[in-house]
Design a protein around this motif. Structure first.
Motif, PDB file in Angstrom:
ATOM      1  N   UNK A 207       0.951  -1.210   0.085  1.00 11.64           N
ATOM      2  CA  UNK A 207      -0.025  -0.092  -0.068  1.00 11.64           C
ATOM      3  C   UNK A 207       0.890   1.123   0.192  1.00 11.64           C
ATOM      4  N   UNK A 208       0.971   2.038  -1.121  1.00 10.73           N
ATOM      5  CA  UNK A 208       1.489   3.133  -1.139  1.00 10.73           C
ATOM      6  C   UNK A 208       0.797   4.511  -1.005  1.00 10.73           C
ATOM      7  N   UNK A 209       1.154   5.290   0.164  1.00 14.31           N
ATOM      8  CA  UNK A 209       0.352   6.254   0.309  1.00 14.31           C
ATOM      9  C   UNK A 209       1.141   7.597   0.227  1.00 14.31           C
ATOM     10  N   UNK A 210       0.382   8.592   0.021  1.00 12.26           N
ATOM     11  CA  UNK A 210       1.034   9.980  -0.220  1.00 12.26           C
ATOM     12  C   UNK A 210       0.009  11.090   0.587  1.00 12.26           C
ATOM     13  N   UNK A 211       0.645  12.123   1.091  1.00 13.16           N
ATOM     14  CA  UNK A 211      -0.216  13.267   1.842  1.00 13.16           C
ATOM     15  C   UNK A 211       0.455  14.494   1.757  1.00 13.16           C
ATOM     16  N   UNK A 212       0.123  15.557   1.226  1.00 15.86           N
ATOM     17  CA  UNK A 212       0.656  16.822   1.180  1.00 15.86           C
ATOM     18  C   UNK A 212      -0.007  17.621   0.244  1.00 15.86           C
ATOM     19  N   UNK A 213       0.730  18.376  -0.540  1.00 16.15           N
ATOM     20  CA  UNK A 213       0.131  19.154  -1.568  1.00 16.15           C
ATOM     21  C   UNK A 213       0.745  19.002  -2.984  1.00 16.15           C
ATOM     22  N   UNK A 214      -0.064  19.337  -3.907  1.00 13.70           N
ATOM     23  CA  UNK A 214       0.450  19.249  -5.651  1.00 13.70           C
ATOM     24  C   UNK A 214      -0.475  20.568  -6.245  1.00 13.70           C
ATOM     25  N   UNK A 215       0.313  21.428  -6.656  1.00 13.21           N
ATOM     26  CA  UNK A 215      -0.280  22.557  -7.334  1.00 13.21           C
ATOM     27  C   UNK A 215      -1.303  23.082  -6.601  1.00 13.21           C
ATOM     28  N   UNK A 216      -0.789  23.589  -5.241  1.00 12.66           N
ATOM     29  CA  UNK A 216      -1.851  24.164  -4.473  1.00 12.66           C
ATOM     30  C   UNK A 216      -2.832  23.517  -3.782  1.00 12.66           C
ATOM     31  N   UNK A 217      -3.304  22.232  -4.149  1.00 13.36           N
ATOM     32  CA  UNK A 217      -4.192  21.384  -3.733  1.00 13.36           C
ATOM     33  C   UNK A 217      -3.824  20.213  -2.864  1.00 13.36           C
ATOM     34  N   UNK A 218      -4.589  20.102  -1.689  1.00 12.70           N
ATOM     35  CA  UNK A 218      -4.393  19.110  -0.623  1.00 12.70           C
ATOM     36  C   UNK A 218      -4.395  17.551  -1.340  1.00 12.70           C
ATOM     37  N   UNK A 219      -3.469  16.886  -1.296  1.00 11.44           N
ATOM     38  CA  UNK A 219      -3.445  15.424  -1.750  1.00 11.44           C
ATOM     39  C   UNK A 219      -3.455  14.365  -0.613  1.00 11.44           C
ATOM     40  N   UNK A 220      -3.915  13.490  -0.597  1.00  6.56           N
ATOM     41  CA  UNK A 220      -4.169  12.571   0.226  1.00  6.56           C
ATOM     42  C   UNK A 220      -4.742  10.995  -0.602  1.00  6.56           C
ATOM     43  N   UNK A 221      -3.774  10.323  -0.686  1.00  7.37           N
ATOM     44  CA  UNK A 221      -4.300   8.891  -1.444  1.00  7.37           C
ATOM     45  C   UNK A 221      -3.467   7.757  -0.926  1.00  7.37           C
ATOM     46  N   UNK A 222      -3.877   6.492  -1.399  1.00  6.55           N
ATOM     47  CA  UNK A 222      -3.322   5.528  -1.231  1.00  6.55           C
ATOM     48  C   UNK A 222      -3.753   4.343  -2.130  1.00  6.55           C
ATOM     49  N   UNK A 223      -2.754   3.749  -2.880  1.00  3.83           N
ATOM     50  CA  UNK A 223      -3.211   2.617  -3.745  1.00  3.83           C
ATOM     51  C   UNK A 223      -2.384   1.486  -3.585  1.00  3.83           C
ATOM     52  N   UNK A 224      -2.605   0.322  -4.120  1.00  2.89           N
ATOM     53  CA  UNK A 224      -1.770  -0.952  -4.187  1.00  2.89           C
ATOM     54  C   UNK A 224      -0.995  -0.979  -5.320  1.00  2.89           C
ATOM     55  N   UNK A 225       0.149  -1.248  -4.931  1.00  2.00           N
ATOM     56  CA  UNK A 225       1.391  -1.436  -5.919  1.00  2.00           C
ATOM     57  C   UNK A 225       1.973  -2.778  -5.838  1.00  2.00           C
ATOM     58  N   UNK A 226       3.185  -2.887  -6.666  1.00  2.00           N
ATOM     59  CA  UNK A 226       3.915  -4.198  -6.633  1.00  2.00           C
ATOM     60  C   UNK A 226       3.339  -5.508  -7.000  1.00  2.00           C
ATOM     61  N   UNK A 227       3.077  -5.904  -8.218  1.00  2.00           N
ATOM     62  CA  UNK A 227       2.208  -6.753  -8.751  1.00  2.00           C
ATOM     63  C   UNK A 227       3.144  -7.914  -9.506  1.00  2.00           C
TER      64      UNK A 227
END
Length: 331
Positions: A207-227
């Protein structure tokens, strides 16, 4: 393949496990060195084709080489020509902008001798040796009893054994905001539900998670990786040989063997996701409790300050009243 100014390879390397990973063009797409006949490449292709519709929202969006050329017109002709589905997979870069990253490998066992032999063609001896080495890592990092371990991220130690042992500390450092954890927990639950409905087995996925800002917008996301080690018993991602029947037998000839392998690691993955979600809820509760304590302390501080102001404002009035009484007595 070009990397835009300001983009770092650190962001790319942390998303997608082993293998060379580079950002392309404006940095919104990553290229990972993975042969077309690999399990991971075939898995991404099946997701694009809608074979696993439940997985589509919870894995990074992937692209064909031609789609990348169309999405990145600023690439030179030579760079476009170098894009090749036979050697790379291309997928969404989740780590754009000013974001923190967290990579958590899920499962209390992150390797399978059978899967390495049957899906990847390793010899029995080589598969057994690799499984033994990774089993030691699972034990040393406490994956074997916790059901997950941190393997990377901005707050994670560079040493993977230490990162695994300190998984809870790294989770706690990822964000102090309970609302961020609310969103991440929701994303984790979506990943678990998608995996459950898709009837796949996942070994060593993260589970790869990110949180912070991108282009002035709040970013919070998590997705499944490594297959690289996904198991589809009904429609094998490669021709799986049955260890017990010998190398000439395929999964089609021994379907129950493939189903048993898939079910085993499907259960391990789902159990690991349950444990990760529980750990995230623990961190969320701790952060909310800290906010409540801080808020209560602030309220107490404001109340004390108000009491001091009130006390100070009444003293002159008391003095004035005393002076008036003395004047009245003299009269």
């Amino acid at each position: 393949m070009t990397t835009p100014p300001g983009e770092t390879q650190h962001a790319a390397v942390n998303q997608g496990g082993h293998g060379a990973i580079n950002a392309i063009g404006d940095g919104s797409i990553l290229a990972k060195s993975t042969p077309r006949d690999s399990v991971e490449s075939e898995f991404y292709a099946r997701v694009r084709q809608g074979v696993y519709p439940h997985m589509t929202p919870v894995v990074p969006t992937s692209y064909t080489a031609q789609q990348v050329r169309e999405l990145q017109p600023q690439l030179t002709a030579q760079e476009k020509a170098s894009l090749d589905d036979k050697t790379h997979v291309f997928f969404q870069n989740m780590a754009q902008g000013d974001v923190k990253k967290l990579d958590v490998k899920v499962g209390n066992k992150t390797s399978s001798r059978r899967e390495l032999h049957e899906q990847h063609g390793m010899s029995s001896a080589a598969a057994a040796w690799k499984e033994m080495k990774l089993s030691v890592v699972d034990w040393a990092t406490r994956s074997s009893d916790r059901g997950f371990r941190v393997v990377g991220g901005d707050d994670a130690p560079d040493n993977r054994l230490k990162a695994g042992r300190e998984s809870m500390e790294t989770l706690r450092n990822f964000s102090d905001d309970p609302h961020v954890w609310d969103q991440l927990i929701g994303k984790m639950e979506e990943i678990k539900n998608a995996a459950q409905q898709s009837d796949l087995g996942f070994i060593a996925s993260s589970v790869f998670s990110v949180q912070g800002t991108h282009d002035g917008n709040q970013v919070v996301d998590a997705k499944l990786i490594d297959f690289a080690h996904v198991i589809d018993a009904g429609h094998p991602l490669t021709q799986i040989t049955d260890v017990t029947a010998g190398p000439a037998a395929t999964a089609q000839e021994s379907p129950q063997s493939a189903v048993d392998l898939k079910d085993k690691y499907r259960d391990r993955f789902l159990s690991g996701m349950d444990n990760l979600i529980e750990a995230a809820n623990t961190v969320r509760t701790e952060k909310a409790g800290r906010d409540n304590v801080a808020g209560a302390a602030l309220m107490r501080g404001e109340g004390a300050a108000q009491a001091v102001v009130t006390s100070r404002s009444t003293k002159p009035v008391a003095v004035a009243n005393s002076s008036t009484e003395q004047a009245t007595r003299r009269l």
